[in-house]
Design a protein around this motif. Structure first.
Motif, mmCIF file in Angstrom:
data_model
loop_
_atom_site.group_PDB
_atom_site.id
_atom_site.type_symbol
_atom_site.label_atom_id
_atom_site.label_comp_id
_atom_site.label_asym_id
_atom_site.label_seq_id
_atom_site.Cartn_x
_atom_site.Cartn_y
_atom_site.Cartn_z
ATOM 1 N N LYS A 35 0.823 -1.213 0.000
ATOM 2 C CA LYS A 35 0.000 0.000 0.000
ATOM 3 C C LYS A 35 0.857 1.264 0.000
ATOM 4 N N GLU A 36 1.895 1.270 0.836
ATOM 5 C CA GLU A 36 2.701 2.480 1.018
ATOM 6 C C GLU A 36 3.778 2.681 -0.045
ATOM 7 N N LYS A 37 4.395 1.592 -0.499
ATOM 8 C CA LYS A 37 5.541 1.719 -1.408
ATOM 9 C C LYS A 37 5.262 1.228 -2.827
ATOM 10 N N GLY A 38 4.173 0.469 -2.991
ATOM 11 C CA GLY A 38 3.837 -0.050 -4.314
ATOM 12 C C GLY A 38 4.318 -1.479 -4.520
ATOM 13 N N MET A 39 3.713 -2.126 -5.504
ATOM 14 C CA MET A 39 3.999 -3.536 -5.781
ATOM 15 C C MET A 39 5.439 -3.755 -6.239
ATOM 16 N N ASP A 40 5.983 -2.878 -7.075
ATOM 17 C CA ASP A 40 7.348 -3.078 -7.577
ATOM 18 C C ASP A 40 8.372 -3.090 -6.449
ATOM 19 N N VAL A 41 8.252 -2.158 -5.508
ATOM 20 C CA VAL A 41 9.182 -2.114 -4.372
ATOM 21 C C VAL A 41 9.005 -3.352 -3.506
ATOM 22 N N PHE A 42 7.753 -3.722 -3.252
ATOM 23 C CA PHE A 42 7.487 -4.914 -2.458
ATOM 24 C C PHE A 42 8.111 -6.151 -3.093
ATOM 25 N N LEU A 43 7.899 -6.333 -4.396
ATOM 26 C CA LEU A 43 8.446 -7.507 -5.079
ATOM 27 C C LEU A 43 9.975 -7.505 -5.064
ATOM 28 N N THR A 44 10.582 -6.340 -5.244
ATOM 29 C CA THR A 44 12.043 -6.238 -5.179
ATOM 30 C C THR A 44 12.535 -6.639 -3.794
ATOM 31 N N ASP A 45 11.861 -6.162 -2.757
ATOM 32 C CA ASP A 45 12.224 -6.532 -1.386
ATOM 33 C C ASP A 45 12.052 -8.028 -1.151
ATOM 34 N N GLN A 46 10.998 -8.605 -1.708
ATOM 35 C CA GLN A 46 10.770 -10.038 -1.561
ATOM 36 C C GLN A 46 11.896 -10.847 -2.209
ATOM 37 N N VAL A 47 12.297 -10.436 -3.405
ATOM 38 C CA VAL A 47 13.390 -11.122 -4.094
ATOM 39 C C VAL A 47 14.672 -11.034 -3.269
ATOM 40 N N GLU A 48 14.990 -9.849 -2.751
ATOM 41 C CA GLU A 48 16.197 -9.671 -1.931
ATOM 42 C C GLU A 48 16.141 -10.519 -0.660
ATOM 43 N N THR A 49 14.981 -10.573 -0.036
ATOM 44 C CA THR A 49 14.828 -11.300 1.229
ATOM 45 C C THR A 49 14.821 -12.808 1.038
ATOM 46 N N TYR A 50 14.183 -13.291 -0.013
ATOM 47 C CA TYR A 50 13.934 -14.724 -0.157
ATOM 48 C C TYR A 50 14.718 -15.405 -1.274
ATOM 49 N N THR A 51 15.801 -14.801 -1.750
ATOM 50 C CA THR A 51 16.651 -15.468 -2.735
ATOM 51 C C THR A 51 17.750 -16.214 -1.995
ATOM 52 N N CYS A 52 17.929 -17.469 -2.335
ATOM 53 C CA CYS A 52 18.967 -18.296 -1.710
ATOM 54 C C CYS A 52 20.338 -17.740 -2.076
#
Length: 137
Positions: free
Chosen positions: A101-118
């Motif tokens: 909601k606050e940062k948008g889907m693109d930022v969220f997805l980028t954060d998810q990739v950074e957090t959950y990439t082996c």
């Protein structure tokens, strides 16, 4: 092997509750693979088909199809789900929704990739396991 999902396709894998289905064990497994909460597929787990949040009339009728647009967010069911995921998996659906909601889907997805990439193989981690399913199936 864990599927590598292009970032732009991953947006479709974000459930109304804020769960990233690409990180779900049901999505990553090889047998009877779930296509994600938002996909209409008779082969997806029954629990996903009848999910109270996914089928919430408010969510189905708002423009984003996410809980963050609901005036009752977080509802009782979302609070329960969030508590379970915080305790068992160290992840918060409510935090995910607030970030979208606050940062948008693109930022969220980028954060998810950074957090959950082996860090070892570059595959997607599974939020339901403490190990990479690509490296250590």
């Amino acid at each position: 092997m864990t599927p590598s999902i292009p970032l732009q396709q991953t947006a479709r894998l974000i459930a109304p509750c804020g769960m990233n289905c690409a990180l779900c064990l049901a999505f990553q497994r090889q047998k009877k693979r779930c296509p994600g909460c938002m996909e209409e597929d008779p082969n997806k787990p029954h629990s996903c088909q009848v999910c109270i949040i996914r089928n919430c009339p408010t969510i189905l009728n708002n423009s984003s199809h996410f809980c963050y647009e609901c005036e009752n967010m977080p509802c009782k069911r979302l609070k329960q789900l969030d508590k379970r995921y915080r305790m068992k998996y160290g992840m918060s659906m409510i935090e995910n929704l607030n970030e979208i909601k606050e940062k948008g889907m693109d930022v969220f997805l980028t954060d998810q990739v950074e957090t959950y990439t082996c860090k070892t193989c570059g595959g997607l981690m599974c939020v339901h396991r403490s190990r990479c399913l690509t490296c250590e199936p």
